[in-house]
Write a protein that holds these residues in place. Structure first.
Motif, PDB file in Angstrom:
ATOM      1  N   ARG A  55      -7.718   1.447   5.871  1.00  0.00           N
ATOM      2  CA  ARG A  55      -8.052   2.589   5.031  1.00  0.00           C
ATOM      3  C   ARG A  55      -8.478   2.098   3.660  1.00  0.00           C
ATOM      4  O   ARG A  55      -8.072   1.033   3.204  1.00  0.00           O
ATOM      5  CB  ARG A  55      -6.865   3.548   4.903  1.00  0.00           C
ATOM      6  CG  ARG A  55      -5.665   3.027   4.125  1.00  0.00           C
ATOM      7  CD  ARG A  55      -4.566   4.083   4.077  1.00  0.00           C
ATOM      8  NE  ARG A  55      -3.486   3.759   3.176  1.00  0.00           N
ATOM      9  CZ  ARG A  55      -2.323   3.237   3.542  1.00  0.00           C
ATOM     10  NH1 ARG A  55      -2.113   2.950   4.817  1.00  0.00           N
ATOM     11  NH2 ARG A  55      -1.372   2.997   2.651  1.00  0.00           N
TER      12      ARG A  55
ATOM     13  N   ARG B 299       0.810  -1.222   0.000  1.00  0.00           N
ATOM     14  CA  ARG B 299       0.000   0.000   0.000  1.00  0.00           C
ATOM     15  C   ARG B 299       0.842   1.270   0.000  1.00  0.00           C
ATOM     16  O   ARG B 299       0.438   2.287  -0.557  1.00  0.00           O
ATOM     17  CB  ARG B 299      -0.929   0.001   1.214  1.00  0.00           C
ATOM     18  CG  ARG B 299      -2.070  -0.984   1.111  1.00  0.00           C
ATOM     19  CD  ARG B 299      -3.141  -0.654   2.123  1.00  0.00           C
ATOM     20  NE  ARG B 299      -4.256  -1.589   2.026  1.00  0.00           N
ATOM     21  CZ  ARG B 299      -5.409  -1.417   2.639  1.00  0.00           C
ATOM     22  NH1 ARG B 299      -5.601  -0.355   3.395  1.00  0.00           N
ATOM     23  NH2 ARG B 299      -6.385  -2.310   2.511  1.00  0.00           N
ATOM     24  N   ASP B 300       1.984   1.236   0.661  1.00  0.00           N
ATOM     25  CA  ASP B 300       2.854   2.411   0.694  1.00  0.00           C
ATOM     26  C   ASP B 300       3.943   2.279  -0.365  1.00  0.00           C
ATOM     27  O   ASP B 300       5.103   2.606  -0.126  1.00  0.00           O
ATOM     28  CB  ASP B 300       3.454   2.579   2.090  1.00  0.00           C
ATOM     29  CG  ASP B 300       2.391   2.797   3.145  1.00  0.00           C
ATOM     30  OD1 ASP B 300       1.462   3.594   2.898  1.00  0.00           O
ATOM     31  OD2 ASP B 300       2.465   2.170   4.215  1.00  0.00           O
TER      32      ASP B 300
ATOM     33  N   MET C 123      -8.164   2.704  -0.223  1.00  0.00           N
ATOM     34  CA  MET C 123      -7.193   3.343  -1.106  1.00  0.00           C
ATOM     35  C   MET C 123      -7.590   3.126  -2.555  1.00  0.00           C
ATOM     36  O   MET C 123      -7.761   1.992  -3.002  1.00  0.00           O
ATOM     37  CB  MET C 123      -5.785   2.789  -0.881  1.00  0.00           C
ATOM     38  CG  MET C 123      -4.715   3.543  -1.674  1.00  0.00           C
ATOM     39  SD  MET C 123      -3.060   2.832  -1.494  1.00  0.00           S
ATOM     40  CE  MET C 123      -3.206   1.354  -2.503  1.00  0.00           C
TER      41      MET C 123
ATOM     42  N   ASN D 247      -6.198   8.119  -0.385  1.00  0.00           N
ATOM     43  CA  ASN D 247      -6.399   7.361   0.847  1.00  0.00           C
ATOM     44  C   ASN D 247      -7.531   7.960   1.675  1.00  0.00           C
ATOM     45  O   ASN D 247      -7.587   9.174   1.878  1.00  0.00           O
ATOM     46  CB  ASN D 247      -5.118   7.343   1.674  1.00  0.00           C
ATOM     47  CG  ASN D 247      -4.042   6.462   1.051  1.00  0.00           C
ATOM     48  OD1 ASN D 247      -4.134   5.247   1.090  1.00  0.00           O
ATOM     49  ND2 ASN D 247      -3.026   7.089   0.463  1.00  0.00           N
ATOM     50  N   SER D 248      -8.424   7.105   2.144  1.00  0.00           N
ATOM     51  CA  SER D 248      -9.521   7.515   3.019  1.00  0.00           C
ATOM     52  C   SER D 248      -9.435   6.691   4.297  1.00  0.00           C
ATOM     53  O   SER D 248      -9.922   5.544   4.333  1.00  0.00           O
ATOM     54  CB  SER D 248     -10.875   7.292   2.334  1.00  0.00           C
ATOM     55  OG  SER D 248     -10.951   8.003   1.116  1.00  0.00           O
ATOM     56  N   PRO D 249      -8.794   7.212   5.348  1.00  0.00           N
ATOM     57  CA  PRO D 249      -8.650   6.441   6.589  1.00  0.00           C
ATOM     58  C   PRO D 249     -10.018   6.138   7.202  1.00  0.00           C
ATOM     59  O   PRO D 249     -10.924   6.969   7.194  1.00  0.00           O
ATOM     60  CB  PRO D 249      -7.827   7.361   7.491  1.00  0.00           C
ATOM     61  CG  PRO D 249      -7.163   8.334   6.571  1.00  0.00           C
ATOM     62  CD  PRO D 249      -8.118   8.517   5.426  1.00  0.00           C
TER      63      PRO D 249
ATOM     64  N   ALA E 237      -2.338   8.168  -5.196  1.00  0.00           N
ATOM     65  CA  ALA E 237      -3.158   7.232  -4.431  1.00  0.00           C
ATOM     66  C   ALA E 237      -4.055   8.053  -3.512  1.00  0.00           C
ATOM     67  O   ALA E 237      -3.572   8.911  -2.765  1.00  0.00           O
ATOM     68  CB  ALA E 237      -2.292   6.280  -3.615  1.00  0.00           C
TER      69      ALA E 237
END
Length: 387
Positions: free
Chosen positions: A267, A162-163, A269, A176-178, A174
């Motif tokens: 999260r 993911r990172d 993503m 991202n929605s935590p 990317a």
């Protein structure tokens, strides 16, 4: 500079499965990984639900037959409970299949993939090493590694999580929605046999799943707000067992802890562009979903399957890094990925938000679906075939 046709950065489940899927191709492959996988002592708390479609993929690449059946558990049925009396259950027997899926340890698959990769004649492993510098040229991708070695290839595949370092180095966005939640995982022995049934509860404090392991063992995934996850991790083993058993309505009796609890942040993503000239993203580098379905790695395996089929089908004169060719992979994977993201995110929001009347409505929806066998079978068969 060492020349290859394909460089894969990331030797996890998605990246390694792609490499193995290309074992009979003409391509010269480099696989770059920071650390070789190892099997932990006891049971691995990080598990996945593997769909029948992806079991077939693992069989096609020669990995499935080498997995230890004593460490795999089939899912024969699933029972889902709402937060106000709603219930939905699925049965492999009613659907006309032998199992709805398989529960496997992440490390079990990773170690088998790694052993297969080490025996692969058209594959060179670079491990332990990290990518250090990336340069995209008109005819090749050049990757410099942390040990000073430089690799060149027509195509680079990012499978580094993911990172993803590669995704960032390439400038691909990317979103991202935590969720402000963590997924707590742990393994337990159970008092009452689970009979290969998976359970899931939508609760006020998150989503709790019991997933069957071989014997009288289960693995749990409890997706819950950050503070609650931290509180659970801090409990003494006996207190955690009691809390998890209570949350599951003592469905399997008393529990005994087998592995220490661990929690990881959740999260959503989205990656709008998963290909670029001489670059393709797969697995967690390309998407992230809520774990309530347990199907995250299934998306990654299907990424690997589709991309491997595309690359293996090319002719020697074709440029495998051409963006027009890679666009076919992106289009093939976009619909399923967006659908799974929307489904898991929508379910999570449906049961986390509680405006007046919604609780009764969503539980009534579960009960209504449960009373319509044709709808249930359609849902199951889609999951079996598409994931």
């Amino acid at each position: 500079m060492q020349q290859f046709d394909l460089i894969i950065v990331g030797g996890g489940l998605a990246g390694a499965s792609l490499a193995i899927a290309l074992r009979d191709s003409r391509l010269r492959i480099a696989l770059v990984e920071t650390q070789a996988p190892r099997q932990p002592e006891g049971w691995d708390a990080r598990i996945y639900a593997i769909s029948p479609a992806n079991a077939l993929f693992l069989e096609s690449i020669g990995a499935w037959k080498h997995l230890d059946p004593a460490r795999m558990a089939p899912i024969r049925a699933m029972q889902i409970f709402g937060d106000a009396g709603g219930k939905l259950d699925f049965s492999a027997f009613d659907t006309g299949v032998s199992e709805l899926g398989w529960i496997l340890e992440s490390s079990l698959m990773a170690c088998e993939f790694w052993e297969s990769a080490k025996r692969q004649s058209n594959l060179t492993l670079f491990c332990p090493v990290r990518p250090a510098q990336l340069d995209f040229r008109h005819d090749a991708t050049v990757l410099k590694l942390s040990d000073g070695v430089t690799l060149s290839a027509r195509l680079l595949v990012a499978a580094d999580g993911r990172d993803s370092w590669v995704r960032q180095a390439a400038g691909l966005a990317a979103i991202n929605s935590p969720y402000n939640e963590k997924g707590l995982v742990a393994n337990f022995s159970v008092e009452t046999p689970h009979r290969n049934i998976a359970y899931q509860w939508f609760r006020d404090d998150g989503v709790l799943a019991y997933l069957p392991l071989p014997g009288n063992r289960i693995s749990i995934v409890w997706s819950t707000p950050d503070d609650h996850a931290d509180q659970l991790c801090a409990l003494a083993p006996e207190a955690l067992c009691e809390r998890v058993a209570e949350a599951g309505g003592y469905r399997l009796g008393q529990l005994q802890l087998l592995t220490p609890p661990a929690a990881f942040p959740l999260r959503l993503m989205r990656v709008p562009q998963t290909v670029a000239p001489r670059l393709a993203l797969i697995g967690d580098a390309a998407h992230g979903i809520h774990p309530l379905s347990g199907h995250g790695i299934n998306l990654g395996f299907q990424d690997a399957s589709v991309l491997a089929g595309l690359l293996a089908g090319t002719q020697p004169w074709q440029d495998i890094g051409d963006e027009r060719l890679l666009g076919r992979y992106q289009r093939a994977r976009r619909e399923e990925t967006l659908l799974m993201q929307a489904t898991t995110d929508g379910l999570r929001r449906l049961f986390r938000e509680s405006p007046p009347g919604l609780r009764a409505l969503r539980n009534a929806g579960l009960n209504l679906t449960n009373g319509l066998p044709f709808m249930k079978n359609a849902l199951v068969r889609y999951a079996l075939g598409a994931l």
